[in-house]
Design a protein around this motif. Structure first.
Motif, mmCIF file in Angstrom:
data_model
loop_
_atom_site.group_PDB
_atom_site.id
_atom_site.type_symbol
_atom_site.label_atom_id
_atom_site.label_comp_id
_atom_site.label_asym_id
_atom_site.label_seq_id
_atom_site.Cartn_x
_atom_site.Cartn_y
_atom_site.Cartn_z
ATOM 1 N N ALA A 187 9.841 1.901 3.445
ATOM 2 C CA ALA A 187 9.336 3.256 3.296
ATOM 3 C C ALA A 187 7.910 3.252 2.752
ATOM 4 O O ALA A 187 7.046 4.009 3.217
ATOM 5 N N LEU A 188 7.638 2.363 1.797
ATOM 6 C CA LEU A 188 6.288 2.283 1.236
ATOM 7 C C LEU A 188 5.307 1.687 2.240
ATOM 8 O O LEU A 188 4.139 2.094 2.295
ATOM 9 N N THR A 189 5.760 0.741 3.030
ATOM 10 C CA THR A 189 4.898 0.173 4.069
ATOM 11 C C THR A 189 4.471 1.255 5.053
ATOM 12 O O THR A 189 3.291 1.354 5.418
ATOM 13 N N LEU A 190 5.410 2.101 5.465
ATOM 14 C CA LEU A 190 5.091 3.210 6.381
ATOM 15 C C LEU A 190 4.184 4.228 5.698
ATOM 16 O O LEU A 190 3.267 4.763 6.315
ATOM 17 N N TYR A 191 4.443 4.472 4.435
ATOM 18 C CA TYR A 191 3.635 5.439 3.679
ATOM 19 C C TYR A 191 2.185 4.977 3.571
ATOM 20 O O TYR A 191 1.244 5.746 3.808
ATOM 21 N N PHE A 192 1.987 3.705 3.212
ATOM 22 C CA PHE A 192 0.626 3.187 3.105
ATOM 23 C C PHE A 192 -0.042 3.105 4.467
ATOM 24 O O PHE A 192 -1.252 3.280 4.582
ATOM 25 N N GLY A 193 0.749 2.839 5.511
ATOM 26 C CA GLY A 193 0.180 2.825 6.838
ATOM 27 C C GLY A 193 -0.372 4.183 7.242
ATOM 28 O O GLY A 193 -1.367 4.279 7.983
ATOM 29 N N LYS A 194 0.271 5.219 6.749
ATOM 30 C CA LYS A 194 -0.164 6.581 7.063
ATOM 31 C C LYS A 194 -1.274 7.074 6.153
ATOM 32 O O LYS A 194 -2.223 7.730 6.581
ATOM 33 N N HIS A 195 -1.161 6.735 4.861
ATOM 34 C CA HIS A 195 -2.096 7.277 3.870
ATOM 35 C C HIS A 195 -3.144 6.264 3.412
ATOM 36 O O HIS A 195 -4.106 6.636 2.718
ATOM 37 N N GLY A 196 -2.926 4.991 3.735
ATOM 38 C CA GLY A 196 -3.905 3.977 3.344
ATOM 39 C C GLY A 196 -4.071 3.815 1.860
ATOM 40 O O GLY A 196 -5.101 3.341 1.377
ATOM 41 N N GLY A 197 -3.038 4.211 1.084
ATOM 42 C CA GLY A 197 -3.132 4.053 -0.367
ATOM 43 C C GLY A 197 -3.859 5.180 -1.046
ATOM 44 O O GLY A 197 -4.003 5.193 -2.263
#
Length: 248
Positions: free
Chosen positions: A237-247
């Motif tokens: 879930a965090l991998t997808l989140y960072f992929g979308k928001h870039g941190g």
């Protein structure tokens, strides 16, 4: 808000971190700190529940930690479990763990498919006349007991494990932009250490419906939630989140 540090409310994994991708790709620092731990209650604490184990003919287990606690309490109380005792476990893996304490092939052991409702299926009509004792922790949901009682089974529960909350005041909580919770006890631990805690822009990731409910009950909002069809784990879930928001 740029996420530079994430705090995982769990012990550090022994065989590599599932968060390595976001660490290497986005330069995020991931720290691990268990917000609570489970301990077997004392024999005195067990006696206070006024439960006599030998009054029951079947024990229900949902986890391996509870199995260890159950047999430790029995040893301390000098309770000898008869060979006729039946064991109902939520899954085969939990059932197999009984081998640590008993001769598996000589006992009456039954198991489900990992879901609480499957325990009722394992009981069926053949074992409906047994007296069931659910071995659980002090933070366990009453859902399983309610389910067995609703099925017309003579059921009670007993606490064998207690939750001990960590002192989080030794951690600079505000140095983290995100905290990951895995169970409701993690949230309670945070609020035990910081009774006046305010979210104030901090982001939270959670695993499981019970954890999400505890967040809502505490007035805290969730940024990332698992499991979902796309993200069966928090790490995914965090991998997808960072992929979308870039941190950011």
């Amino acid at each position: 808000m740029k996420i530079e540090k994430i705090l995982i409310a769990q012990p550090a994994p022994a065989n590599g971190s599932p968060y390595n991708e976001i660490v290497s790709k986005y330069g995020v620092k991931v720290d691990f700190c268990p917000f609570c731990k489970l301990e077997t209650i004392s024999a005195r604490e067990f006696r206070m529940q006024k439960i006599s184990i030998l009054d029951y003919t079947a024990i229900v287990f949902t986890g391996r930690t509870t199995i260890d606690a159950f047999f430790k309490i029995c040893e301390e109380l000098r309770v000898v479990i008869p060979d006729s005792m039946k064991y109902f476990c939520v899954s085969e893996a939990v059932a197999m763990y009984l081998q640590k304490h008993i001769v598996y092939r000589k006992r009456k052991i039954f198991y489900g498919d990992g879901t609480p409702s499957s325990i009722i299926s394992a009981i069926g009509t053949k074992h409906k006349g047994e007296k069931f004792l659910i071995a659980q922790s002090d933070s366990a949901s009453p859902d399983l007991e309610n389910m067995l009682v609703s099925a017309g089974l003579d059921t009670h529960s007993a606490v064998f494990i207690k939750t001990v909350y960590s002192d989080l005041k030794t951690i600079d909580i505000r140095s983290y932009q995100m905290i990951v919770f895995y169970n409701p006890s993690d949230i309670k631990s945070l609020l035990e250490s910081y009774p006046d805690f305010k979210q104030e822009g901090m982001l939270f990731a959670t695993y499981g419906k019970a954890t999400a409910k505890a967040m809502a009950d505490s007035g805290l909002s969730i940024e990332v939630e698992a499991p979902t069809p796309e993200a069966p784990s928090i790490a995914r879930a965090l991998t997808l989140y960072f992929g979308k928001h870039g941190g950011e």
